[in-house]
Design a protein around this motif. Structure first.
Motif, PDB file in Angstrom:
ATOM      1  N   SER A  37     -22.858  61.918  27.185  1.00 16.03           N
ATOM      2  CA  SER A  37     -22.124  60.665  27.344  1.00 16.03           C
ATOM      3  C   SER A  37     -22.029  60.353  28.830  1.00 16.03           C
ATOM      4  O   SER A  37     -22.039  61.249  29.670  1.00 16.03           O
ATOM      5  N   TRP A  38     -21.951  59.055  29.145  1.00 17.81           N
ATOM      6  CA  TRP A  38     -21.870  58.617  30.519  1.00 17.81           C
ATOM      7  C   TRP A  38     -21.244  57.239  30.573  1.00 17.81           C
ATOM      8  O   TRP A  38     -21.022  56.601  29.555  1.00 17.81           O
ATOM      9  N   GLU A  39     -20.950  56.808  31.790  1.00 13.13           N
ATOM     10  CA  GLU A  39     -20.380  55.485  32.003  1.00 13.13           C
ATOM     11  C   GLU A  39     -21.358  54.675  32.832  1.00 13.13           C
ATOM     12  O   GLU A  39     -21.890  55.160  33.828  1.00 13.13           O
ATOM     13  N   THR A  40     -21.621  53.437  32.415  1.00 15.42           N
ATOM     14  CA  THR A  40     -22.546  52.578  33.145  1.00 15.42           C
ATOM     15  C   THR A  40     -21.872  52.040  34.406  1.00 15.42           C
ATOM     16  O   THR A  40     -20.650  52.180  34.576  1.00 15.42           O
ATOM     17  N   GLU A  41     -22.660  51.408  35.261  1.00 12.32           N
ATOM     18  CA  GLU A  41     -22.114  50.807  36.483  1.00 12.32           C
ATOM     19  C   GLU A  41     -21.099  49.721  36.153  1.00 12.32           C
ATOM     20  O   GLU A  41     -20.203  49.445  36.944  1.00 12.32           O
ATOM     21  N   GLU A  42     -21.247  49.102  34.968  1.00  6.41           N
ATOM     22  CA  GLU A  42     -20.316  48.053  34.543  1.00  6.41           C
ATOM     23  C   GLU A  42     -19.052  48.624  33.905  1.00  6.41           C
ATOM     24  O   GLU A  42     -18.167  47.881  33.488  1.00  6.41           O
ATOM     25  N   GLY A  43     -18.982  49.946  33.781  1.00  8.62           N
ATOM     26  CA  GLY A  43     -17.797  50.583  33.208  1.00  8.62           C
ATOM     27  C   GLY A  43     -17.867  50.807  31.700  1.00  8.62           C
ATOM     28  O   GLY A  43     -16.892  51.250  31.098  1.00  8.62           O
ATOM     29  N   ASP A  44     -19.001  50.488  31.075  1.00  8.89           N
ATOM     30  CA  ASP A  44     -19.151  50.712  29.637  1.00  8.89           C
ATOM     31  C   ASP A  44     -19.461  52.180  29.366  1.00  8.89           C
ATOM     32  O   ASP A  44     -20.182  52.820  30.135  1.00  8.89           O
ATOM     33  N   HIS A  45     -18.918  52.693  28.266  1.00 12.60           N
ATOM     34  CA  HIS A  45     -19.184  54.072  27.871  1.00 12.60           C
ATOM     35  C   HIS A  45     -20.397  54.099  26.945  1.00 12.60           C
ATOM     36  O   HIS A  45     -20.499  53.306  26.014  1.00 12.60           O
ATOM     37  N   ARG A  46     -21.316  55.004  27.215  1.00 16.04           N
ATOM     38  CA  ARG A  46     -22.519  55.170  26.405  1.00 16.04           C
ATOM     39  C   ARG A  46     -22.625  56.639  26.007  1.00 16.04           C
ATOM     40  O   ARG A  46     -22.138  57.517  26.699  1.00 16.04           O
ATOM     41  N   SER A  47     -23.319  56.873  24.895  1.00 19.01           N
ATOM     42  CA  SER A  47     -23.559  58.246  24.464  1.00 19.01           C
ATOM     43  C   SER A  47     -24.824  58.291  23.627  1.00 19.01           C
ATOM     44  O   SER A  47     -25.279  57.270  23.117  1.00 19.01           O
ATOM     45  N   LYS A  48     -25.390  59.475  23.503  1.00 15.02           N
ATOM     46  CA  LYS A  48     -26.577  59.649  22.681  1.00 15.02           C
ATOM     47  C   LYS A  48     -26.725  61.118  22.316  1.00 15.02           C
ATOM     48  O   LYS A  48     -26.215  61.984  23.012  1.00 15.02           O
ATOM     49  N   VAL A  49     -27.420  61.348  21.230  1.00 14.86           N
ATOM     50  CA  VAL A  49     -27.793  62.691  20.827  1.00 14.86           C
ATOM     51  C   VAL A  49     -29.290  62.792  21.028  1.00 14.86           C
ATOM     52  O   VAL A  49     -30.045  61.904  20.613  1.00 14.86           O
ATOM     53  N   GLU A  50     -29.735  63.839  21.704  1.00 11.08           N
ATOM     54  CA  GLU A  50     -31.150  64.040  21.919  1.00 11.08           C
ATOM     55  C   GLU A  50     -31.525  65.473  21.584  1.00 11.08           C
ATOM     56  O   GLU A  50     -30.648  66.331  21.437  1.00 11.08           O
ATOM     57  N   VAL A  51     -32.806  65.718  21.450  1.00 11.87           N
ATOM     58  CA  VAL A  51     -33.304  67.059  21.180  1.00 11.87           C
ATOM     59  C   VAL A  51     -33.778  67.646  22.502  1.00 11.87           C
ATOM     60  O   VAL A  51     -34.619  67.050  23.184  1.00 11.87           O
ATOM     61  N   VAL A  52     -33.221  68.796  22.886  1.00 16.45           N
ATOM     62  CA  VAL A  52     -33.692  69.527  24.054  1.00 16.45           C
ATOM     63  C   VAL A  52     -34.698  70.546  23.525  1.00 16.45           C
ATOM     64  O   VAL A  52     -34.338  71.468  22.794  1.00 16.45           O
ATOM     65  N   ALA A  53     -35.964  70.345  23.856  1.00 17.27           N
ATOM     66  CA  ALA A  53     -37.041  71.123  23.261  1.00 17.27           C
ATOM     67  C   ALA A  53     -37.109  72.537  23.819  1.00 17.27           C
ATOM     68  O   ALA A  53     -36.994  72.746  25.025  1.00 17.27           O
ATOM     69  N   ASP A  54     -37.296  73.485  22.911  1.00 19.96           N
ATOM     70  CA  ASP A  54     -37.601  74.866  23.283  1.00 19.96           C
ATOM     71  C   ASP A  54     -39.111  75.085  23.233  1.00 19.96           C
ATOM     72  O   ASP A  54     -39.648  75.903  23.962  1.00 19.96           O
ATOM     73  N   ASP A  55     -39.783  74.345  22.354  1.00 17.02           N
ATOM     74  CA  ASP A  55     -41.225  74.485  22.198  1.00 17.02           C
ATOM     75  C   ASP A  55     -41.804  73.212  21.589  1.00 17.02           C
ATOM     76  O   ASP A  55     -41.144  72.554  20.790  1.00 17.02           O
ATOM     77  N   ILE A  56     -43.011  72.867  21.994  1.00 16.32           N
ATOM     78  CA  ILE A  56     -43.707  71.680  21.480  1.00 16.32           C
ATOM     79  C   ILE A  56     -45.167  72.048  21.317  1.00 16.32           C
ATOM     80  O   ILE A  56     -45.739  72.744  22.158  1.00 16.32           O
ATOM     81  N   GLY A  57     -45.764  71.567  20.244  1.00 15.06           N
ATOM     82  CA  GLY A  57     -47.192  71.791  20.059  1.00 15.06           C
ATOM     83  C   GLY A  57     -47.801  70.694  19.230  1.00 15.06           C
ATOM     84  O   GLY A  57     -47.099  69.987  18.504  1.00 15.06           O
ATOM     85  N   PRO A  58     -49.115  70.552  19.317  1.00  5.99           N
ATOM     86  CA  PRO A  58     -49.780  69.569  18.474  1.00  5.99           C
ATOM     87  C   PRO A  58     -49.771  70.051  17.028  1.00  5.99           C
ATOM     88  O   PRO A  58     -49.889  71.248  16.768  1.00  5.99           O
ATOM     89  N   SER A  59     -49.644  69.136  16.095  1.00  6.78           N
ATOM     90  CA  SER A  59     -49.747  69.478  14.682  1.00  6.78           C
ATOM     91  C   SER A  59     -51.226  69.627  14.354  1.00  6.78           C
ATOM     92  O   SER A  59     -52.031  68.763  14.687  1.00  6.78           O
ATOM     93  N   LEU A  60     -51.581  70.713  13.694  1.00  4.51           N
ATOM     94  CA  LEU A  60     -52.983  70.960  13.351  1.00  4.51           C
ATOM     95  C   LEU A  60     -53.302  70.551  11.925  1.00  4.51           C
ATOM     96  O   LEU A  60     -54.373  70.849  11.417  1.00  4.51           O
TER      97      LEU A  60
END
Length: 148
Positions: free
Chosen positions: A84-107
């Motif tokens: 979560s963070w606050e924009t320069e205009e003072g609005d509150h924003r938030s998001k859920v993201e995936v922090v990757a441990d591993d990535i690979g091409p699907s075979l």
């Protein structure tokens, strides 16, 4: 508590690599995951798409930026993280993201050529909350591999 997730989907945009002020590489990816099912009452096929933001760090970030291209089918494992963070205009924003441990091409529908990279010494410093900065002009950013 950590929530581990696995995503199998297609990249929605080119990987975007940046470097923190401390020089740590981070790459942002967009992954679209499609789900298809048949409605039992109507016998019609239904489809739904979910979009996820994925972030990876250090060597994984550099390797992802070198290896992956928009449209490629990938397998991502990682953890869910809430920001979560606050924009320069003072609005509150938030998001859920995936922090990757591993990535690979699907075979499942493609082949891949694997090249080992030189292993670096273990880094003990964790990613900071500092804002990301673009790679400095003239910085050695490896060239991207083209899609075959």
């Amino acid at each position: 508590m950590t929530t581990t997730v696995t995503l199998i989907g297609n990249l929605t945009r080119e990987p975007e690599i940046r470097y923190t002020r401390e020089g740590l590489a981070t790459t942002n990816l967009g992954v679209a995951v499609n789900r298809r099912w048949q409605d039992r009452s109507t016998k019609q096929w239904e489809e739904s798409t979910s979009f996820f933001d994925v972030v990876c760090w250090r060597e994984l970030a550099e390797n992802a930026a070198l290896s992956l291209v928009k449209g490629m089918r990938v397998v991502v494992t990682g953890r869910l993280e809430y920001r979560s963070w606050e924009t320069e205009e003072g609005d509150h924003r938030s998001k859920v993201e995936v922090v990757a441990d591993d990535i690979g091409p699907s075979l499942r529908f493609a082949t891949a050529e694997v090249q080992r990279t030189e292993r670096r010494g273990a880094e003990t410093e964790e990613p900071t909350e500092d804002p990301m900065v673009e790679a400095p002009a003239g910085a050695a950013v490896p060239p991207r591999r083209s899609r075959k």
